[in-house]
Design a protein around this motif. Structure first.
Motif, PDB file in Angstrom:
ATOM      1  N   THR A   1      44.822  49.502  42.834  1.00  0.00           N
ATOM      2  CA  THR A   1      43.481  50.034  42.615  1.00  0.00           C
ATOM      3  C   THR A   1      42.523  48.894  42.311  1.00  0.00           C
ATOM      4  OG1 THR A   1      44.428  52.047  41.657  1.00  0.00           O
ATOM      5  CG2 THR A   1      42.089  51.651  41.252  1.00  0.00           C
ATOM      6  N   GLU A   2      41.389  48.877  42.988  1.00  0.00           N
ATOM      7  CA  GLU A   2      40.324  47.937  42.634  1.00  0.00           C
ATOM      8  C   GLU A   2      39.507  48.557  41.509  1.00  0.00           C
ATOM      9  OE1 GLU A   2      37.154  45.909  45.443  1.00  0.00           O
ATOM     10  OE2 GLU A   2      36.361  47.775  44.545  1.00  0.00           O
ATOM     11  N   LEU A   3      39.560  47.933  40.330  1.00  0.00           N
ATOM     12  CA  LEU A   3      38.754  48.430  39.220  1.00  0.00           C
ATOM     13  C   LEU A   3      37.287  48.054  39.405  1.00  0.00           C
ATOM     14  CD1 LEU A   3      41.067  47.799  36.130  1.00  0.00           C
ATOM     15  CD2 LEU A   3      41.063  49.691  37.772  1.00  0.00           C
ATOM     16  N   SER A   4      37.093  46.846  39.885  1.00  0.00           N
ATOM     17  CA  SER A   4      35.777  46.357  40.309  1.00  0.00           C
ATOM     18  C   SER A   4      36.052  45.183  41.231  1.00  0.00           C
ATOM     19  CB  SER A   4      34.914  45.957  39.104  1.00  0.00           C
ATOM     20  OG  SER A   4      35.387  44.751  38.522  1.00  0.00           O
ATOM     21  N   PRO A   5      35.068  44.696  41.975  1.00  0.00           N
ATOM     22  CA  PRO A   5      35.345  43.577  42.892  1.00  0.00           C
ATOM     23  C   PRO A   5      36.001  42.399  42.165  1.00  0.00           C
ATOM     24  CG  PRO A   5      33.211  44.517  43.382  1.00  0.00           C
ATOM     25  CD  PRO A   5      33.684  45.208  42.133  1.00  0.00           C
ATOM     26  N   GLY A   6      37.180  41.994  42.692  1.00  0.00           N
ATOM     27  CA  GLY A   6      37.903  40.868  42.110  1.00  0.00           C
ATOM     28  C   GLY A   6      38.787  41.214  40.937  1.00  0.00           C
ATOM     29  N   LEU A   7      38.880  42.483  40.595  1.00  0.00           N
ATOM     30  CA  LEU A   7      39.724  42.919  39.475  1.00  0.00           C
ATOM     31  C   LEU A   7      40.672  43.996  40.012  1.00  0.00           C
ATOM     32  CD1 LEU A   7      40.174  42.496  36.400  1.00  0.00           C
ATOM     33  CD2 LEU A   7      38.587  44.399  36.008  1.00  0.00           C
TER      34      LEU A   7
ATOM     35  N   TYR B   1      58.135  51.071  35.460  1.00  0.00           N
ATOM     36  CA  TYR B   1      57.118  50.255  36.120  1.00  0.00           C
ATOM     37  C   TYR B   1      56.257  49.558  35.081  1.00  0.00           C
ATOM     38  CZ  TYR B   1      54.265  54.447  35.225  1.00  0.00           C
ATOM     39  OH  TYR B   1      53.643  55.518  34.639  1.00  0.00           O
ATOM     40  N   LYS B   2      55.582  48.548  35.523  1.00  0.00           N
ATOM     41  CA  LYS B   2      54.617  47.857  34.672  1.00  0.00           C
ATOM     42  C   LYS B   2      53.282  47.806  35.414  1.00  0.00           C
ATOM     43  CE  LYS B   2      57.030  44.010  34.596  1.00  0.00           C
ATOM     44  NZ  LYS B   2      57.454  42.605  34.349  1.00  0.00           N
ATOM     45  N   TRP B   3      52.200  47.699  34.641  1.00  0.00           N
ATOM     46  CA  TRP B   3      50.868  47.541  35.213  1.00  0.00           C
ATOM     47  C   TRP B   3      50.517  46.058  35.234  1.00  0.00           C
ATOM     48  CZ3 TRP B   3      48.635  51.641  37.428  1.00  0.00           C
ATOM     49  CH2 TRP B   3      48.986  52.921  37.003  1.00  0.00           C
ATOM     50  N   ILE B   4      50.128  45.558  36.361  1.00  0.00           N
ATOM     51  CA  ILE B   4      49.734  44.151  36.503  1.00  0.00           C
ATOM     52  C   ILE B   4      48.268  44.108  36.933  1.00  0.00           C
ATOM     53  CG2 ILE B   4      50.126  42.018  37.787  1.00  0.00           C
ATOM     54  CD1 ILE B   4      53.065  42.795  37.987  1.00  0.00           C
ATOM     55  N   LEU B   5      47.446  43.431  36.141  1.00  0.00           N
ATOM     56  CA  LEU B   5      46.015  43.337  36.416  1.00  0.00           C
ATOM     57  C   LEU B   5      45.658  41.892  36.729  1.00  0.00           C
ATOM     58  CD1 LEU B   5      43.302  44.853  36.472  1.00  0.00           C
ATOM     59  CD2 LEU B   5      43.064  44.346  34.020  1.00  0.00           C
TER      60      LEU B   5
ATOM     61  N   ALA C   1      32.754  43.585  28.043  1.00  0.00           N
ATOM     62  CA  ALA C   1      31.403  43.797  27.517  1.00  0.00           C
ATOM     63  C   ALA C   1      30.392  44.270  28.571  1.00  0.00           C
ATOM     64  CB  ALA C   1      30.907  42.516  26.835  1.00  0.00           C
ATOM     65  N   PRO C   2      30.344  43.662  29.770  1.00  0.00           N
ATOM     66  CA  PRO C   2      29.346  44.133  30.750  1.00  0.00           C
ATOM     67  C   PRO C   2      29.588  45.576  31.196  1.00  0.00           C
ATOM     68  CG  PRO C   2      30.147  41.946  31.335  1.00  0.00           C
ATOM     69  CD  PRO C   2      31.033  42.448  30.244  1.00  0.00           C
ATOM     70  N   PHE C   3      30.840  46.011  31.206  1.00  0.00           N
ATOM     71  CA  PHE C   3      31.142  47.394  31.574  1.00  0.00           C
ATOM     72  C   PHE C   3      30.748  48.350  30.449  1.00  0.00           C
ATOM     73  CE2 PHE C   3      33.938  44.786  34.158  1.00  0.00           C
ATOM     74  CZ  PHE C   3      33.862  45.381  35.404  1.00  0.00           C
TER      75      PHE C   3
ATOM     76  N   GLU D   1      27.779  46.432  34.384  1.00  0.00           N
ATOM     77  CA  GLU D   1      28.745  46.523  35.473  1.00  0.00           C
ATOM     78  C   GLU D   1      29.330  47.938  35.489  1.00  0.00           C
ATOM     79  OE1 GLU D   1      29.518  44.231  37.642  1.00  0.00           O
ATOM     80  OE2 GLU D   1      28.685  42.397  36.770  1.00  0.00           O
ATOM     81  N   SER D   2      29.797  48.379  36.647  1.00  0.00           N
ATOM     82  CA  SER D   2      30.424  49.693  36.748  1.00  0.00           C
ATOM     83  C   SER D   2      31.747  49.574  37.502  1.00  0.00           C
ATOM     84  CB  SER D   2      29.500  50.687  37.458  1.00  0.00           C
ATOM     85  OG  SER D   2      29.202  50.233  38.764  1.00  0.00           O
ATOM     86  N   PHE D   3      32.654  50.471  37.196  1.00  0.00           N
ATOM     87  CA  PHE D   3      33.965  50.476  37.850  1.00  0.00           C
ATOM     88  C   PHE D   3      33.865  51.133  39.227  1.00  0.00           C
ATOM     89  CE2 PHE D   3      35.170  50.417  33.306  1.00  0.00           C
ATOM     90  CZ  PHE D   3      35.998  49.304  33.317  1.00  0.00           C
ATOM     91  N   THR D   4      34.612  50.576  40.166  1.00  0.00           N
ATOM     92  CA  THR D   4      34.674  51.185  41.502  1.00  0.00           C
ATOM     93  C   THR D   4      35.873  52.120  41.634  1.00  0.00           C
ATOM     94  OG1 THR D   4      35.938  49.287  42.338  1.00  0.00           O
ATOM     95  CG2 THR D   4      33.523  49.209  42.579  1.00  0.00           C
TER      96      THR D   4
END
Length: 431
Positions: free
Chosen positions: A102-108, A402-406, A414-416, A421-424
């Protein structure tokens, strides 16, 4: 028990090995499995000799015939074990698979990735082939294990343990597999919530309850195998007899053997006589409700029979007036293991499959198919009637979490939080 610096505690040794084992490449784990398969074949005579000792002692002690059959480890069971190991080798590697991105935001980018549970403690019944299946599944899934088999199989289990660990030496980390050989050792194992991540007990209802009541380690498993077949009014009678006979007689001591057959009143006069004849031909016995005994001669069934796992060539039979009565009987008296319907009526089949609250629910086939190897899971470590984590035959998938890898590039929250910033939350294709 020893401290974590000790080297004689199988739980500690398994914990120390687990981190190494989980990070081994799949080729290494498959090489270990192939060595184990070859070692079992090469050293079969010492395994058979050990099993002969167990069989002799068990026979002298009066062990019941179904349990003696479970205890036997002969050429047929050896070949089944080796076949199961080689089936595991051919399966795709289950560790490190990306299950979701899942893309949380561009580049994340957030990934959910499969990984071993860690250290699995398995306490199992008198079947020594279970030791081979469990240890092999743990190798394939990258888990360390601590095993305790039935005391009547002590010689066979010890021989199998030695062959397996010798065969994997130098490929897998030392201590990846431990063997507990005393009842006191089981009690100590149940206290090791600092080392052991999951306990899988295989045995009687009372034993499973004892395990659950005496450990803080998560427990996965099943107690009884009270399995049912419902012969519907619109069943093919020849098929119904074949399915019920296979489910009862192919291996009566198995937990997925049928114990109660429910028969719709309209099917009973056509089904019961040939079913009874087929049971008689195989030396099996029927216990029936009063309506059953009016159609065919049989022993009377009491109230206790509907809650009994015979593990022997005995089956109870009850005539019911509707599919609703059959489903209610199964959900009340069954153990949520495996239940089946025989019918040509699609509507009745779908009602049964959706309403029966069991781990495995079948149509027009034997309950004996409830097995990890037959499901294509690469053998099984046990059967779970739980509704969380794993249900039904527990194969490779049931030994993984399973594990979550970010993966990011310097992002902060802070910007979110401020709204800059907003999540995609955009679903991404798997690699």
């Amino acid at each position: 028990m020893h401290t974590k610096n000790g080297n004689t505690d199988p739980a500690v040794n398994a914990e120390n090995a687990a981190g190494v084992l989980s990070s081994l490449p799949p080729e290494t784990r498959c090489k270990a499995l192939e060595n184990i398969a070859e070692g079992l074949l090469r050293r079969k005579d010492e395994i058979f000799e050990a099993n002969a000792g167990d069989m002799s002692a068990a026979s002298e002690s009066g062990l019941e015939a179904p349990l003696l059959k479970r205890l036997l480890f002969d050429g047929s069971k050896l070949n089944d074990c080796v076949g199961g190991i080689r089936a595991l080798i051919s399966m795709p590697d289950p560790v490190g698979r990306t299950l979701r991105r899942t893309e949380l935001s561009p580049g994340l980018i957030l990934s959910r990735v499969s990984c071993p549970i860690g250290v699995i403690g398995v306490i199992f019944e008198s079947r020594p082939d279970a030791l081979v299946q469990i240890s092999s599944l743990c190798v394939k899934s990258g888990n360390a294990c601590v095993l305790k088999g039935g005391s009547e199989a002590a010689r066979t289990n010890s021989a199998l343990f030695k062959v397996i660990t010798d065969s994997a030496r130098g490929i897998l980390p030392d201590g990846w597999m431990g063997l507990v050989e005393t009842r006191a050792g089981v009690d100590e194992l149940l206290k090791r919530d600092d080392c052991v991540d999951l306990i899988i007990p295989r045995g009687s209802n009372a034993f499973v309850r004892h395990v659950m009541d005496n450990t803080r380690i998560p427990v996965m498993g099943h107690a009884d195998g009270i399995c049912h077949i419902y012969v519907d009014a619109r069943a093919n009678m020849e098929m119904a007899v074949d399915v019920c006979i296979d489910s009862k007689c192919q291996y009566p001591a198995a937990c997925n053997a049928v114990e109660t057959v429910l028969v719709h009143r309209d099917a009973a006069p056509k089904f019961l006589p040939p079913f009874k004849q087929a049971l008689d031909a195989r030396g099996a016995h029927m216990r029936g409700c009063p309506r059953t005994s009016e159609i065919t001669a049989c022993e009377p069934a009491g109230d206790a029979d509907w809650d009994t796992e015979y593990l022997s060539p005995v089956v109870s039979v009850k005539i019911v007036d509707s599919i609703d009565e059959a489903v209610n009987h199964i959900n009340k008296h069954g153990s949520h293991h495996t239940d089946a319907i025989v019918t040509d009526d699609d509507s009745a089949a779908e009602e049964f499959l959706s309403r029966v609250d069991s781990a495995d629910v079948f149509r027009n086939c034997s309950t004996r198919f409830a097995d990890g190897f037959r499901f294509g899971l690469g053998a099984e470590v046990g059967i779970s009637t739980s509704k969380i984590h794993a249900r039904g035959p527990v194969g490779i998938d049931g030994l993984l979490t399973y594990k979550w890898i970010l993966r990011g590039s310097g992002q902060t929250v802070a910007p979110f939080a401020s709204g800059q910033e907003s999540f995609t939350h955009r679903e991404m294709p798997l690699p």
